[in-house]
Scaffold this motif. Sequence first.
Motif, mmCIF file in Angstrom:
data_model
loop_
_atom_site.group_PDB
_atom_site.id
_atom_site.type_symbol
_atom_site.label_atom_id
_atom_site.label_comp_id
_atom_site.label_asym_id
_atom_site.label_seq_id
_atom_site.Cartn_x
_atom_site.Cartn_y
_atom_site.Cartn_z
ATOM 1 N N VAL A 169 -48.840 -14.407 27.364
ATOM 2 C CA VAL A 169 -48.461 -15.707 26.790
ATOM 3 C C VAL A 169 -49.120 -16.758 27.655
ATOM 4 O O VAL A 169 -48.812 -16.875 28.840
ATOM 5 N N ASP A 170 -50.042 -17.508 27.058
ATOM 6 C CA ASP A 170 -50.776 -18.531 27.798
ATOM 7 C C ASP A 170 -49.950 -19.823 27.847
ATOM 8 O O ASP A 170 -49.144 -20.078 26.944
ATOM 9 N N ASP A 171 -50.164 -20.604 28.902
ATOM 10 C CA ASP A 171 -49.529 -21.928 29.019
ATOM 11 C C ASP A 171 -48.025 -21.874 28.829
ATOM 12 O O ASP A 171 -47.454 -22.764 28.180
ATOM 13 N N PHE A 172 -47.351 -20.860 29.381
ATOM 14 C CA PHE A 172 -45.922 -20.755 29.140
ATOM 15 C C PHE A 172 -45.201 -21.977 29.687
ATOM 16 O O PHE A 172 -45.442 -22.420 30.800
ATOM 17 N N ALA B 51 -49.627 -17.326 37.826
ATOM 18 C CA ALA B 51 -49.576 -18.785 37.969
ATOM 19 C C ALA B 51 -50.958 -19.354 37.678
ATOM 20 O O ALA B 51 -51.953 -18.912 38.244
ATOM 21 N N GLU B 52 -51.028 -20.325 36.767
ATOM 22 C CA GLU B 52 -52.288 -20.971 36.394
ATOM 23 C C GLU B 52 -52.482 -22.265 37.169
ATOM 24 O O GLU B 52 -51.507 -22.946 37.467
ATOM 25 N N GLY B 53 -53.718 -22.622 37.439
ATOM 26 C CA GLY B 53 -54.002 -23.933 38.023
ATOM 27 C C GLY B 53 -53.521 -24.090 39.454
ATOM 28 O O GLY B 53 -53.075 -25.167 39.848
HETATM 29 MG MG MG Z 1 -53.469 -21.303 30.210
#
Ligand code: MG
Length: 288
Positions: free
Chosen positions: A182-185, A239-241
């Motif tokens: 799931v992207d950008d949760f 964890a993104e970004g």
């Molecule tokens: Mg994303």
Amino acid sequence: AAKERGTGRVSLASDKLIASANSQMLLEGQLREAISNDQLVLHYQPVVGPDGTVLSAEALVRWPHPERGLLNPGDFLPVAEQGDMLGELDRWVLRTAFTEASEWPQLCGGIIGAGVGIAVNLSGLVPGDPEFVDVVSATVAATGLAWDRVVLELVETSLIDLPSRSREAMAELVERGVRFAVDDFGTGYSSLARLKELPAQIIKIDRRFVSGVATDASDFAVARALVDMARAMGRSCVAEGVENATQFHVLRGVGVDAYQGWLLSKPLPAKEFREILKLGPVHIPSGA
Ligand code: MG
Ligand code: C2E
Ligand code: MG
Ligand code: MG
């Protein structure tokens, strides 16, 4: 004279409209050609474990435009959507990413390359498409990629309230070893409580929570709750970004499984990414 001025203004405004419609149409045509002539490129961003080991790479599409320079997805995904090309784009990315990733074991040393996952973002080709399973399977077969290296990223909104047909398609691929993320949760509509309903093995915590994790008590609380909940439900968390060492160490403290962001590496052209793979674990700066 007033009438003339008035007409002048109207025609100026409509000239602008026509010009922007023309440039939109021009861009659409150019994108369609770029996809069919193999002129897009993929950059790869490493996703690393708590010790810096590269676990996978996310493929991020770029368009080297002859006049406008290297375009990011934000510049041309809307054009692709407008021109109904998202499905074509996704197929191109699948094929190219799987082909390139299937070469990493030979090019980067067997043990390293063979275990590295390859994550692809899907927005046009979705589990509800009748041909979804076939397209993914045929691409895996054609490239000889190991099934358990495949990660398919979908945004939260496309994973809630899925019809049973879509769930079955996903389950079929999961059975073969594919993982869904799931992207950008946290940016969609679902609450933490709906995490359980999302048919995905991996949860990617959106950058907006990651950015405040070391400075904002509520972002920290959300991240910690999310990780605890994901673990309880047998999901892993990325964890993104992640942009600084403090964020990394705070997240590692709450048990995040994997990390992606400029702190570790920017998305890189294919060749540079392979150099990173050859070097082994990514260096983790010590916490500030
Ligand atoms: Mg994303
Ligand atoms: P995403 O899947 O959430 O990808 C992560 C985005 O965050 C990427 O932007 C990446 O370059 C950027 N990023 C990575 N680390 C950092 C960081 O530390 N700080 C900040 N501020 N940003 C960071 P990018 O490449 O511009 O892609 C934007 C979005 O476009 C992606 O978000 C994804 O939704 C979509 N996209 C990208 N490539 C593809 C593709 O091949 N197919 C499809 N359908 N969508 C794509
Ligand atoms: Mg993504
Ligand atoms: Mg995003």
